[in-house]
Write a protein that holds these residues in place. Sequence first.
Motif, short mmCIF file in Angstrom:
data_model
loop_
_atom_site.label_atom_id
_atom_site.label_comp_id
_atom_site.label_asym_id
_atom_site.label_seq_id
_atom_site.Cartn_x
_atom_site.Cartn_y
_atom_site.Cartn_z
N ARG A 239 -7.91 21.32 19.39
CA ARG A 239 -6.60 20.91 18.88
C ARG A 239 -5.50 21.81 19.41
NH1 ARG A 239 -6.08 20.90 12.50
NH2 ARG A 239 -6.40 23.13 12.93
N GLU A 240 -5.74 23.12 19.43
CA GLU A 240 -4.72 24.05 19.93
C GLU A 240 -4.45 23.83 21.42
OE1 GLU A 240 -1.82 26.87 19.78
OE2 GLU A 240 -2.93 25.95 18.11
N SER A 242 -4.91 21.03 23.13
CA SER A 242 -4.19 19.77 23.32
C SER A 242 -2.73 19.89 22.91
CB SER A 242 -4.88 18.66 22.51
OG SER A 242 -4.87 18.97 21.12
N ARG A 243 -2.47 20.65 21.83
CA ARG A 243 -1.08 20.86 21.43
C ARG A 243 -0.31 21.62 22.50
NH1 ARG A 243 -1.94 23.59 17.14
NH2 ARG A 243 -1.96 21.82 15.70
N SER A 244 -0.92 22.62 23.07
CA SER A 244 -0.25 23.38 24.14
C SER A 244 0.00 22.51 25.37
CB SER A 244 -1.10 24.60 24.53
OG SER A 244 -1.26 25.47 23.44
#
Length: 424
Positions: A239-240, A242-244
């Motif tokens: 998730r981190e 993909s967010r970045s």
Amino acid sequence: MSTLARARCTIGAHPYALDTAIAAAVLVCMVAGSFVDPHGPEGVSWALRTPDVLSLALMAVGAAALVFRRRAPLVVLAVTGGVAIVEGVTGEPRAPVVMSAVVALFTVAASTDRPTTWRVGLLTMTVLTGAAMLAGSLPWYAQENLAVFAWTGIGASAGDAVRSRRAFVQAIRDRAEKAERTREEEARRRVAEERLRIARDLHDVVAHHIALVNVQAGVAAHVMDKRPDQAKEALAHVREASRSALGELRATVGLLRQSDDPEAPTEPAPGLDRLEELVATFNHAGLHVEVARTDQGTDRPTAVDLAAYRIIQEALTNVQKHAGTRAKAEVSIVRVGPNIEVTVLDDGGGEADAPAGAPGAFARTADISARAVTGGGGHGLLGMRERVTAVRGTLTTGPRYGGGFRVHAILPVRNRTDAAKGPV
């Protein structure tokens, strides 16, 4: 095209007809001048004296040689100079045969370089004037002898001035063409560099984060049953990452937006169904636009619909920018087999609206290069061509005969497989 330009084109297409007319005019002037008596009791007067047969023959030979003055200027100068010397030595009274030599000297000076003009001009002036002074029937100080010197000098100077002006105009044209080529190359280079930079940035962003997501997703799948806490940690990393990746992609794509663009699109991409709204905006701005369509019922792909809309929008914008609000534009959209053809024409009637020094390419063919390369200061036509190429179409642009500009795009609305099945 102006009357003067048409006359120049006609003369350029028939050079020997012009030379024949000049030779006939020179012959008439020489024959008429042979009747003038410069030594009358009251000065220069017209006298009913008939030139002798030799003078008439020399005048005819000199005039006939001028017909070939463009093909062999030095040979024609030698022939006309020879007949002028013969007339200066034997003529009594003297006839103005030297006029043909003056015209031939003018041609030599206009068609050669300056050193050749100096050498040939001085030689011609010296030989003709010396022969008239030393071997002629008049005293050496007679005004006719001085006139030979003066007229040959005038012919050489006038020809050199014409040659210099032609060279100056050609140099300006060469510089303008070079500047346009340089501008096109610079525009293409900048577009290529920007594409490379964006591709490099996207590659760096996507490759790194997608690789990380792939690894962490594999770890989560491997330990999901035996170690749920470690799987949760791996999914948190996914998730981190993909967010970045989304944040960096948003920042990269944001560089392509204008300062007044919305953060996200709020409506579908425009197409030809909004053509009336587009034309209305230009009509309200003062540009007269007429639309003709025969593509009703055509199922257009979204990319083709958007490309057609943007081509018409850019073409009309260029008409308003370069041809002015006095111009008239015509937009036609025609279905032809598996394609639609989009054509935008303008009559270039707004030349008077353009500011001083601005490219008038859309208005007249005298200066079309700036608009034909980039659409006027930006990348208008390059953008059109890229949009058409992206949908496997073809684009042709160029000036119209008599003024104005034409943009013509052929966009496929059916692929080859669909075309083979028959009409829709």
